[in-house]
Design an enzyme around this catalytic site. Structure first.
Site, short mmCIF file in Angstrom:
data_model
loop_
_atom_site.label_atom_id
_atom_site.label_comp_id
_atom_site.label_asym_id
_atom_site.label_seq_id
_atom_site.Cartn_x
_atom_site.Cartn_y
_atom_site.Cartn_z
N CYS A 215 0.84 -1.21 0.00
CA CYS A 215 0.00 0.00 0.00
C CYS A 215 0.87 1.26 0.00
O CYS A 215 1.50 1.57 -1.01
CB CYS A 215 -0.98 -0.03 1.16
SG CYS A 215 -2.41 1.04 0.90
N HIS B 248 -3.81 -5.34 0.55
CA HIS B 248 -3.31 -5.81 1.85
C HIS B 248 -3.39 -7.33 1.93
O HIS B 248 -4.47 -7.88 2.16
CB HIS B 248 -4.13 -5.18 2.99
CG HIS B 248 -3.85 -3.72 3.18
ND1 HIS B 248 -2.84 -3.26 4.00
CD2 HIS B 248 -4.44 -2.63 2.64
CE1 HIS B 248 -2.82 -1.94 3.96
NE2 HIS B 248 -3.78 -1.53 3.16
N GLU C 101 -2.27 -9.18 4.24
CA GLU C 101 -2.28 -9.63 5.64
C GLU C 101 -3.69 -9.80 6.20
O GLU C 101 -3.87 -10.46 7.22
CB GLU C 101 -1.47 -8.67 6.53
CG GLU C 101 -2.06 -7.28 6.70
CD GLU C 101 -1.68 -6.29 5.61
OE1 GLU C 101 -1.81 -5.07 5.83
OE2 GLU C 101 -1.26 -6.74 4.52
#
EC number: 6.3.5.2
Length: 509
Positions: free
Chosen positions: A79, A167, A169
């Site tokens: 990001c 993202h 994660e």
């Protein structure tokens, strides 16, 4: 030397989640603020740049000296990290025409790119950004796109430098774990050998070398962190560890006696100290949460210091500090705003003259439990819910008195015992009863009452950094409420807290 991944934090709410995903792959990693890069050595296998609430287009954009890694170590920008690498290498980042937030699908993935091995076309990812990468320098190539985001991922040609606009994660990125594993294992070459057993082996060896024949005092609380820290130290230095368990009068019902009893079977050298009255005296007239925490911390240090001085030639203080405590005491722009005082972060008064040893300060809470299992600590201790350092003082909103503590202990015991008997205690991350500074009208028999209100709090979590309220069965909540009101004199109303963290915190103070 333990190999590691460095995560540079630009202030993203997801930075700790990146670390958790790396750890889940049995790879050790550390989070450091972007402007406090640690010394680089051969143990470092790769670097991840986190997201950020900032924009690379701001005059006060957060800048990092990534050239010390670029071309030398694998680098993954996530990001903001991806936008930063693109923008300051000849590309351009512009405001998105529409805010790109939420689920998206990778319609194009470059065939054979190692970062996307095993990630299928159409894979769902999670976007969360107000800027977009509009153009790339000539030596950057697009390796993944969505319908609306052309540069969803890129690689600097001929290098192991990558950027992703989404993202990986978060669980909404369905193949995010695969992508991270590709980067960490295939590209960085990590061995995935960081396990609970290996942590115990290397930590005990390190403690033996560090402490030698020195004596260590450690304050036990009965909780998971201090217990695991004590057993690790005990494995390293044996009889030179002196454990002190202080009864501050703010523990759960009968906890002082039950905890002391449980330690008898662990071979630890433990001394119990009844200091209830000293804490009650210090708390008299205090109602502000931070003032209560500081008073408790001060008295604990005084009591602990008195006990420590009775151990001849002690040189070290052992603490159960864990990684979230350390991370929360730092920020990307210097010291973080105080959410709450950590009783085990920030050093000791000069008069104690002790060096600090913190064997768990690189672990998250669930990792501490896994290490405890590796050390064969009983489930009775490892399965205990987290309990705040200041104890019931921060579950009594307003001034703390012995009378309020007694009422709260009884109500809390009913709550916890019912969770156990219903078989849901182990499914709850943390539970407790809060004594509210209000009174409510009630009717008991033919009499009108005007008594206290308590709130029940039960949350689900993995590491306490985020938490959701538990959807306990209505029948169980009704049973608990009836038992408390019928058996605890002074309470005539029970409510249930249905707030999540964030925006609320787990504790009320």
């Amino acid at each position: 030397m333990q190999e590691k991944i460095l995560i540079l934090d630009f202030g993203s709410q997801f930075t700790q989640l990146i670390a958790r995903r790396v750890r889940e792959l049995n790879i050790y990693c550390e989070i450091h603020p972007f402007n406090k890069i640690p010394e680089i050595d051969e143990s470092l296998k790769g670097v991840i740049l986190s997201g950020s609430p900032y924009s690379v287009r701001q005059e006060d954009a957060l800048h990092v000296d990534f050239m010390q890694f670029h071309g030398k170590l694998p680098l993954l920008g996530v990001c903001y990290g991806a936008q930063y690498l693109a923008h300051f290498n000849g590309g351009e980042v512009l405001p998105s025409s529409t805010r790109e937030y939420g689920r998206a699908n990778l319609q194009y993935i470059q065939e054979g790119n190692p970062l996307f091995r095993g990630v299928p076309a159409g894979s769902q990812v999670w976007m969360s950004h107000g800027d977009t990468i509009a153009t790339l320098a000539s030596n950057f190539e697009v390796i993944a796109s969505t319908d609306s985001v052309r540069v969803a991922a890129y690689q600097v040609t001929g290098t192991q430098t990558y950027g992703i606009q989404f993202h990986p994660e978060v669980t909404h990125s369905l193949d995010g774990k695969q992508l991270l594993e590709n980067f960490l294992v295939d590209i960085c070459g990590c061995k995935q050998d960081w396990t609970a057993d290996s942590f115990v082996e290397t930590t005990v060896a390190g403690l033996k070398e560090k402490l030698g024949d020195d004596k260590v005092v450690l304050g036990l609380s009965g909780g998971v962190d201090s217990s695991v820290a004590a057993v690790l130290l005990h494995h390293a230095i044996g009889k030179n560890l002196y454990c002190i368990f202080v009864d501050n009068g703010l523990l759960r019902k009968n906890e002082y006696e039950s905890v002391l009893d449980s330690y008898k079977h662990m071979g630890l050298n433990v001394r119990g100290i009844d200091a209830k009255q000293r804490f009650y005296d210090a708390l008299k007239g205090l109602s502000e949460p931070e003032a209560k925490r500081k008073a408790i911390g001060r008295v604990f240090i005084e009591v602990f210091d008195d006990a420590a001085h009775e151990v001849k030639d002690v040189k070290w203080l052992g603490q159960g500090t864990i990684y979230p405590d350390v991370i929360e005491s730092l920020s990307v722009k210097g010291p973080s705003a105080t959410i709450k005082s950590h009783h085990n972060v920030g050093g000791l008064p000069d008069f104690m003259k002790l060096k600090v040893v913190e064997p768990l300060n690189t672990l998250f809470k669930d990792e501490v439990r896994r290490v405890g299992k590796s050390l064969h600590i009983s489930d009775n201790i490892l399965g205990r819910h987290p309990f705040p350092g200041p104890g019931l003082a921060i579950r009594i909103l307003g001034e703390v008195t012995p009378e309020k503590v007694a009422i709260l202990q009884e109500a809390d015991a009913i709550f916890i015992n019912n969770l156990r008997s219903a078989g849901v205690y182990d499914k709850v991350w943390q539970a407790g009863t809060i004594f509210l500074p209000v009174q409510s009208v009630g009717v008991m028999g033919d009499e009108r009452t005007y008594e206290h209100v308590v709130s029940l709090r039960a949350v689900e979590s993995v590491d306490g950094m985020t938490a959701d309220w538990c959807h306990l069965p209505y029948e169980l909540l009704a049973k608990i409420s009836n038992e408390i009101i019928n058996n605890v004199k002074g309470i005539n109303r029970v409510v249930y807290d249905i707030s999540s963290k964030p925006p609320a915190t787990i504790e009320w103070e």
